[in-house]
Design a protein around this motif. Structure first.
Motif, PDB file in Angstrom:
ATOM      1  N   PRO A 104      42.161  65.934 -21.314  1.00 59.19           N
ATOM      2  CA  PRO A 104      41.504  64.631 -21.448  1.00 59.19           C
ATOM      3  C   PRO A 104      41.706  63.781 -20.198  1.00 59.19           C
ATOM      4  CG  PRO A 104      43.572  64.595 -22.600  1.00 59.19           C
ATOM      5  CD  PRO A 104      43.383  66.000 -22.097  1.00 59.19           C
ATOM      6  N   THR A 105      40.896  62.768 -20.084  1.00 60.97           N
ATOM      7  CA  THR A 105      41.042  61.819 -18.982  1.00 60.97           C
ATOM      8  C   THR A 105      42.033  60.748 -19.398  1.00 60.97           C
ATOM      9  OG1 THR A 105      38.770  62.210 -18.282  1.00 60.97           O
ATOM     10  CG2 THR A 105      39.825  60.197 -17.492  1.00 60.97           C
ATOM     11  N   ILE A 106      43.016  60.492 -18.549  1.00 62.68           N
ATOM     12  CA  ILE A 106      44.005  59.446 -18.801  1.00 62.68           C
ATOM     13  C   ILE A 106      43.535  58.198 -18.056  1.00 62.68           C
ATOM     14  CG2 ILE A 106      46.427  58.795 -18.641  1.00 62.68           C
ATOM     15  CD1 ILE A 106      45.948  61.298 -20.336  1.00 62.68           C
ATOM     16  N   VAL A 107      43.289  57.111 -18.792  1.00 63.49           N
ATOM     17  CA  VAL A 107      42.850  55.856 -18.202  1.00 63.49           C
ATOM     18  C   VAL A 107      44.044  54.907 -18.212  1.00 63.49           C
ATOM     19  CG1 VAL A 107      41.234  53.929 -18.353  1.00 63.49           C
ATOM     20  CG2 VAL A 107      40.508  56.214 -19.051  1.00 63.49           C
ATOM     21  N   ILE A 108      44.502  54.520 -17.020  1.00 58.58           N
ATOM     22  CA  ILE A 108      45.661  53.642 -16.900  1.00 58.58           C
ATOM     23  C   ILE A 108      45.171  52.212 -16.744  1.00 58.58           C
ATOM     24  CG2 ILE A 108      47.728  53.094 -15.575  1.00 58.58           C
ATOM     25  CD1 ILE A 108      47.839  56.027 -14.734  1.00 58.58           C
ATOM     26  N   ASN A 109      45.541  51.366 -17.708  1.00 57.42           N
ATOM     27  CA  ASN A 109      45.232  49.934 -17.673  1.00 57.42           C
ATOM     28  C   ASN A 109      46.537  49.220 -17.362  1.00 57.42           C
ATOM     29  OD1 ASN A 109      42.464  50.176 -18.706  1.00 57.42           O
ATOM     30  ND2 ASN A 109      43.490  50.896 -20.544  1.00 57.42           N
ATOM     31  N   ALA A 110      46.775  48.917 -16.107  1.00 57.52           N
ATOM     32  CA  ALA A 110      48.028  48.284 -15.709  1.00 57.52           C
ATOM     33  C   ALA A 110      47.766  46.851 -15.281  1.00 57.52           C
ATOM     34  CB  ALA A 110      48.676  49.064 -14.564  1.00 57.52           C
ATOM     35  N   ASP A 111      48.680  45.972 -15.667  1.00 57.58           N
ATOM     36  CA  ASP A 111      48.617  44.576 -15.249  1.00 57.58           C
ATOM     37  C   ASP A 111      48.791  44.513 -13.731  1.00 57.58           C
ATOM     38  OD1 ASP A 111      50.251  41.823 -14.778  1.00 57.58           O
ATOM     39  OD2 ASP A 111      48.878  41.646 -16.491  1.00 57.58           O
ATOM     40  N   ALA A 112      48.246  43.485 -13.119  1.00 56.14           N
ATOM     41  CA  ALA A 112      48.337  43.350 -11.659  1.00 56.14           C
ATOM     42  C   ALA A 112      49.782  43.180 -11.200  1.00 56.14           C
ATOM     43  CB  ALA A 112      47.493  42.175 -11.184  1.00 56.14           C
ATOM     44  N   LYS A 113      50.635  42.670 -12.053  1.00 50.66           N
ATOM     45  CA  LYS A 113      52.032  42.437 -11.685  1.00 50.66           C
ATOM     46  C   LYS A 113      52.959  43.516 -12.233  1.00 50.66           C
ATOM     47  CE  LYS A 113      51.448  37.527 -11.118  1.00 50.66           C
ATOM     48  NZ  LYS A 113      51.297  37.466  -9.715  1.00 50.66           N
ATOM     49  N   THR A 114      52.401  44.604 -12.724  1.00 49.91           N
ATOM     50  CA  THR A 114      53.205  45.711 -13.218  1.00 49.91           C
ATOM     51  C   THR A 114      53.934  46.366 -12.056  1.00 49.91           C
ATOM     52  OG1 THR A 114      51.632  46.145 -14.985  1.00 49.91           O
ATOM     53  CG2 THR A 114      53.108  47.931 -14.422  1.00 49.91           C
ATOM     54  N   PRO A 115      55.225  46.673 -12.227  1.00 51.31           N
ATOM     55  CA  PRO A 115      55.942  47.368 -11.150  1.00 51.31           C
ATOM     56  C   PRO A 115      55.321  48.738 -10.877  1.00 51.31           C
ATOM     57  CG  PRO A 115      57.479  46.483 -12.753  1.00 51.31           C
ATOM     58  CD  PRO A 115      56.114  46.302 -13.320  1.00 51.31           C
ATOM     59  N   HIS A 116      55.389  49.120  -9.644  1.00 51.72           N
ATOM     60  CA  HIS A 116      54.799  50.389  -9.203  1.00 51.72           C
ATOM     61  C   HIS A 116      55.409  51.563  -9.964  1.00 51.72           C
ATOM     62  CE1 HIS A 116      52.728  52.972  -6.370  1.00 51.72           C
ATOM     63  NE2 HIS A 116      53.852  53.624  -6.140  1.00 51.72           N
ATOM     64  N   GLN A 117      56.701  51.494 -10.263  1.00 49.40           N
ATOM     65  CA  GLN A 117      57.390  52.583 -10.942  1.00 49.40           C
ATOM     66  C   GLN A 117      56.823  52.827 -12.332  1.00 49.40           C
ATOM     67  OE1 GLN A 117      59.791  54.691  -9.648  1.00 49.40           O
ATOM     68  NE2 GLN A 117      59.331  55.814 -11.525  1.00 49.40           N
ATOM     69  N   ALA A 118      56.369  51.779 -13.015  1.00 49.69           N
ATOM     70  CA  ALA A 118      55.809  51.946 -14.354  1.00 49.69           C
ATOM     71  C   ALA A 118      54.522  52.762 -14.305  1.00 49.69           C
ATOM     72  CB  ALA A 118      55.556  50.582 -14.988  1.00 49.69           C
TER      73      ALA A 118
END
Length: 139
Positions: free
Chosen positions: A100-114
């Motif tokens: 499946p396709t994994i769609v990552i919805n990350a906040d603009a201030k999310t740490p890069h490591q997350a």
């Protein structure tokens, strides 16, 4: 006084051999000093076309990460207990889908490591198709 009366004057000529030698040395120098960068290539599964076969449309898996590193897989909040646990959650959400396709919805201030944790979990689960959700800037 003309001392060169009996001699015939030689016409000047351009000797090409030293010029070719210099050009070959420059060519060898350029070949040795040029760095050849190898870029890692993305593995892309290209679709195949067939007249009779129909492909069922795969449902993407939405992974949301907020600024305080809380994770949600398909709108179900999960506690982050490591990359392996997140990979198990992705496999559970995928069900019987093979890739499946994994769609990552990350906040603009999310740490890069997350975000890297989600990408690593997808890799551990065996899923190579990852995409990100962004929004347009309003002017």
């Amino acid at each position: 006084m003309n001392f060169q009366r009996g001699r015939t004057r030689e016409e000047p000529e351009i000797n090409l051999i030293p010029m070719i030698d210099v050009l070959l040395v420059i060519l060898i120098f350029l070949m040795v000093t040029t760095s050849y960068a190898k870029f890692s290539e993305l593995q892309i599964n290209l679709p195949q076309a067939g007249g009779d076969a129909t492909v069922a449309e795969a449902k993407p898996i939405n992974v949301a990460v907020d600024a305080s590193e809380h994770y949600a897989v398909d709108n179900q909040t999960i506690s982050f207990n490591g990359v392996e646990a997140l990979a198990a959650s992705l496999k559970k959400a995928a069900g019987d889908q093979t890739d499946p396709t994994i769609v990552i919805n990350a906040d603009a201030k999310t740490p890069h490591q997350a975000v890297v944790n989600v990408m690593e979990a997808a890799r551990l689960a065996g899923y190579g198709r990852i995409t990100f959700t962004t929004q347009n800037q309003s002017k």
